[in-house]
Scaffold this motif. Structure first.
Motif, mmCIF file in Angstrom:
data_model
loop_
_atom_site.group_PDB
_atom_site.id
_atom_site.type_symbol
_atom_site.label_atom_id
_atom_site.label_comp_id
_atom_site.label_asym_id
_atom_site.label_seq_id
_atom_site.Cartn_x
_atom_site.Cartn_y
_atom_site.Cartn_z
ATOM 1 N N LEU A 107 32.402 47.811 46.708
ATOM 2 C CA LEU A 107 32.181 46.658 45.917
ATOM 3 C C LEU A 107 33.257 45.502 46.042
ATOM 4 C CD1 LEU A 107 30.489 45.163 44.162
ATOM 5 C CD2 LEU A 107 31.653 46.140 42.174
ATOM 6 N N ILE A 108 34.590 46.074 46.032
ATOM 7 C CA ILE A 108 35.747 45.135 46.045
ATOM 8 C C ILE A 108 35.974 44.723 47.508
ATOM 9 C CG2 ILE A 108 38.399 44.919 46.051
ATOM 10 C CD1 ILE A 108 38.380 47.225 43.787
ATOM 11 N N PHE A 109 35.674 45.497 48.620
ATOM 12 C CA PHE A 109 35.817 44.919 49.918
ATOM 13 C C PHE A 109 34.423 43.862 50.380
ATOM 14 C CE2 PHE A 109 38.404 48.633 50.350
ATOM 15 C CZ PHE A 109 39.659 47.970 50.804
ATOM 16 N N SER A 110 33.430 44.331 49.947
ATOM 17 C CA SER A 110 32.280 43.480 49.921
ATOM 18 C C SER A 110 32.567 42.244 49.364
ATOM 19 C CB SER A 110 30.836 44.215 49.823
ATOM 20 O OG SER A 110 30.855 44.496 48.466
ATOM 21 N N GLY A 111 32.919 42.403 48.238
ATOM 22 C CA GLY A 111 32.893 40.946 47.616
ATOM 23 C C GLY A 111 34.063 39.981 48.160
ATOM 24 N N ALA A 112 35.052 40.596 48.692
ATOM 25 C CA ALA A 112 36.285 39.807 49.189
ATOM 26 C C ALA A 112 35.672 39.240 50.558
ATOM 27 C CB ALA A 112 37.463 40.769 49.560
ATOM 28 N N SER A 113 34.744 39.812 51.296
ATOM 29 C CA SER A 113 34.302 39.282 52.496
ATOM 30 C C SER A 113 33.431 38.150 52.431
ATOM 31 C CB SER A 113 33.487 40.514 53.444
ATOM 32 O OG SER A 113 32.344 40.802 52.653
ATOM 33 N N ILE A 114 32.818 38.053 51.250
ATOM 34 C CA ILE A 114 31.492 36.839 50.977
ATOM 35 C C ILE A 114 32.164 35.772 50.005
ATOM 36 C CG2 ILE A 114 29.800 38.446 51.444
ATOM 37 C CD1 ILE A 114 28.957 37.982 48.292
ATOM 38 N N ASN A 115 33.056 36.118 49.736
ATOM 39 C CA ASN A 115 34.057 35.067 48.591
ATOM 40 C C ASN A 115 35.341 34.913 49.125
ATOM 41 O OD1 ASN A 115 31.714 34.567 46.741
ATOM 42 N ND2 ASN A 115 32.084 36.729 46.031
ATOM 43 N N PRO A 116 35.724 34.498 50.021
ATOM 44 C CA PRO A 116 37.411 34.640 50.647
ATOM 45 C C PRO A 116 37.790 33.589 49.793
ATOM 46 C CG PRO A 116 35.856 33.188 52.253
ATOM 47 C CD PRO A 116 34.612 33.815 51.116
ATOM 48 N N ASP A 117 37.432 32.497 49.054
ATOM 49 C CA ASP A 117 38.064 31.737 48.194
ATOM 50 C C ASP A 117 38.670 32.447 46.829
ATOM 51 O OD1 ASP A 117 35.349 31.869 47.529
ATOM 52 O OD2 ASP A 117 35.513 30.217 46.238
ATOM 53 N N GLN A 118 38.011 33.593 46.661
ATOM 54 C CA GLN A 118 38.544 34.519 45.275
ATOM 55 C C GLN A 118 39.468 35.476 45.916
ATOM 56 O OE1 GLN A 118 34.864 35.899 43.604
ATOM 57 N NE2 GLN A 118 34.215 33.997 43.198
ATOM 58 N N ASN A 119 40.180 35.639 44.889
ATOM 59 C CA ASN A 119 41.497 36.673 45.365
ATOM 60 C C ASN A 119 40.955 38.235 44.646
ATOM 61 O OD1 ASN A 119 44.029 38.173 45.444
ATOM 62 N ND2 ASN A 119 45.002 36.661 44.596
ATOM 63 N N TYR A 120 40.481 38.978 45.405
ATOM 64 C CA TYR A 120 39.916 40.087 44.947
ATOM 65 C C TYR A 120 41.177 41.340 44.583
ATOM 66 C CZ TYR A 120 34.864 39.523 44.749
ATOM 67 O OH TYR A 120 33.649 39.386 44.209
ATOM 68 N N PHE A 121 42.138 40.666 44.725
ATOM 69 C CA PHE A 121 43.334 41.619 44.417
ATOM 70 C C PHE A 121 43.216 41.620 42.779
ATOM 71 C CE2 PHE A 121 45.357 41.248 48.296
ATOM 72 C CZ PHE A 121 45.689 42.580 48.751
ATOM 73 N N TYR A 122 42.733 40.711 42.149
ATOM 74 C CA TYR A 122 42.600 40.589 40.866
ATOM 75 C C TYR A 122 41.213 41.679 40.200
ATOM 76 C CZ TYR A 122 45.425 36.598 40.086
ATOM 77 O OH TYR A 122 46.292 35.678 39.562
ATOM 78 N N SER A 123 40.543 42.323 41.040
ATOM 79 C CA SER A 123 39.630 43.265 40.849
ATOM 80 C C SER A 123 40.502 44.414 40.371
ATOM 81 C CB SER A 123 38.645 43.915 42.050
ATOM 82 O OG SER A 123 38.046 42.892 42.512
ATOM 83 N N PHE A 124 41.705 44.628 40.641
ATOM 84 C CA PHE A 124 42.358 45.881 40.231
ATOM 85 C C PHE A 124 42.713 45.685 38.852
ATOM 86 C CE2 PHE A 124 42.863 46.266 44.795
ATOM 87 C CZ PHE A 124 42.377 47.466 45.150
ATOM 88 N N LEU A 125 42.970 44.348 38.441
ATOM 89 C CA LEU A 125 43.173 44.093 36.773
ATOM 90 C C LEU A 125 42.041 44.603 36.002
ATOM 91 C CD1 LEU A 125 44.597 40.440 36.695
ATOM 92 C CD2 LEU A 125 45.725 42.464 36.827
ATOM 93 N N VAL A 126 40.835 44.635 36.439
ATOM 94 C CA VAL A 126 39.775 45.494 35.700
ATOM 95 C C VAL A 126 39.926 47.012 35.800
ATOM 96 C CG1 VAL A 126 37.131 45.616 35.812
ATOM 97 C CG2 VAL A 126 38.152 43.370 36.223
ATOM 98 N N ILE A 127 40.129 47.172 36.826
ATOM 99 C CA ILE A 127 40.354 48.930 37.073
ATOM 100 C C ILE A 127 41.277 49.330 36.026
ATOM 101 C CG2 ILE A 127 41.065 50.788 38.607
ATOM 102 C CD1 ILE A 127 38.224 49.443 39.289
ATOM 103 N N LEU A 128 42.389 48.555 35.782
ATOM 104 C CA LEU A 128 43.654 48.963 35.135
ATOM 105 C C LEU A 128 43.151 48.885 33.574
ATOM 106 C CD1 LEU A 128 46.591 49.492 34.803
ATOM 107 C CD2 LEU A 128 47.106 47.252 34.784
#
Length: 298
Positions: free
Chosen positions: A134-155
Motif C-alpha cells: 500500500l505504501i509503495f503503490s501510493g508513493a508511485s501514483i502520488n509522487p507529490d505526496q511524501n509517503y514517508f509520512y505513512s510511517f507516522l501512522v504505523i507508529l
C-alpha cells in the motif's frame, strides 16, 4: 453481551471511519499541532464534565496506568495522524490504521505473554506485506505526496496496540468512563501548552479557521470523547484482537468519504488494502479456531 459487542463495533466503525476526513478538513485552516491540541482539548472538556465522579474514584495505583494509557492511546496518535494527513490521503491513513490488530498481537507476544499460533504468524506476515504494498503503490501514483509520512501512522498504530494490551491486562478493574476521563484530564495541560506554542491566536479567526474548529470540535467530542468510552468498554467485554478488528470496517467508511472528497485510489492500492484485511482476518480467526479445537478436546 455478545450482541452488545457488535453494536459497539458498528458505532466505532462509523465514528472513527469519519474521523480521517474530519482531520483532513480541520487541517485546511489549522496546523497539525493545532488540530491535535484542539482535538484533545475539546475531548478533555467534554469528558471531565461527564466523568468527574469517575475521576474522583481513581486510586493512586490506577493513576499510573491512566497516565501511560493516556499518552499511548490518545496523545501521541492524535498528533501523529494529524501530521501524517498533511502529506497522505485520509483514506490511506485509515487503511494503514488497520495494522493495529497485527501490532496488538506482536506486542502481546513480546510483552504480555500472549501466544503465537502458526495461523497468527501467517496473518501478521500477510498483513505487513499488504502494508508495504500500500505504501509503495501510493508513493508511485502520488509522487507529490511524501509517503514517508505513512510511517507516522504505523507508529500511531503501535501506540494503539500497546495501549490495548495495557487496558486488557492492567486496567480491567477501572470503569470505561473513568479510564477515558482520566486519560484526557492528564492530557489537557500538555495540549494547551502545545497549542499556545503553536502560535494560534483567538483574535484572528478567518472563515477557514472557524470551519476547521467546527470539524475538530466534532472530532474531539464525538470522534474522541464518546468513541473512547465505547472503545474502553469494548476492550473490557471482549479480547484485544476482537476489539482492534474495528479496523476492518473503518477503511470502508473512510474510503467512501475520501472518494466523495475527490481522493484518487488505484487498483494496486485496493489490492494491497485487501491483503492487509486478509492478514487481520487470519489473525482474528486463528484464535477462534484454536479455542474450538480446545473445546472439542475437552
Amino acid at each position: 453481551m455478545k450482541n452488545l459487542k457488535w453494536i459497539y463495533l458498528i458505532i466505532l466503525s462509523i465514528v472513527w471511519g469519519s474521523s480521517f476526513i474530519l482531520i483532513k478538513k480541520a487541517l485546511i485552516g489549522l496546523t497539525a499541532l493545532q488540530v491535535g491540541s484542539f482535538r484533545i482539548i475539546f475531548a478533555a472538556l467534554f469528558l471531565i464534565l461527564v466523568g468527574f465522579k469517575s475521576i474522583s474514584k481513581l486510586t493512586k495505583q490506577q493513576w499510573k496506568w491512566i497516565v501511560i494509557s493516556g499518552f499511548l492511546g490518545s496523545f501521541f496518535p492524535v498528533y501523529l495522524f494529524a501530521f501524517a494527513e498533511t502529506e497522505i490521503d485520509s483514506a490511506i491513513a485509515s487503511i494503514l490504521n488497520a495494522t493495529t490488530p497485527l501490532l496488538t498481537l506482536i506486542f502481546g507476544v513480546l510483552f504480555f505473554r500472549a501466544v503465537f499460533t502458526q495461523n497468527k504468524i501467517t496473518g501478521v506476515i500477510i498483513g505487513l506485506l499488504g502494508t508495504a504494498g500500500l505504501i509503495f503503490s501510493g508513493a508511485s501514483i502520488n509522487p507529490d505526496q511524501n509517503y514517508f509520512y505513512s510511517f507516522l501512522v504505523i507508529l500511531a498504530t503501535g501506540c494503539y496496540a500497546l495501549n490495548v494490551n495495557i487496558l486488557k491486562t492492567r486496567m480491567s478493574n477501572i470503569t470505561p468512563l473513568g479510564i477515558t476521563a482520566g486519560n484526557f484530564s492528564v492530557l489537557l495541560i500538555p495540549a494547551i501548552a502545545i497549542l499556545y506554542y503553536s502560535g494560534f491566536e483567538m483574535s484572528n479567526l478567518s472563515v477557514e479557521i472557524r470551519s476547521s474548529l467546527i470539524y475538530v470540535g466534532i472530532l474531539g467530542v464525538i470522534g474522541t470523547g464518546v468513541a473512547m468510552i465505547i472503545f474502553n468498554k469494548l476492550v473490557q467485554i471482549t479480547d484485544p484482537v476482537f476489539t482492534t478488528s474495528v479496523t476492518y470496517t473503518i477503511p470502508v467508511v473512510a474510503l467512501g468519504w475520501g472518494i466523495l472528497d475527490g481522493e484518487v485510489f488505484s487498483f494496486w492500492q485496493l489490492i494491497s488494502s485487501f491483503v492487509i484485511l486478509i492478514g487481520v482476518f487470519i489473525v482474528n480467526r486463528s484464535k477462534d479456531i484454536v479455542s474450538k479445537f480446545r473445546k472439542q478436546a475437552t
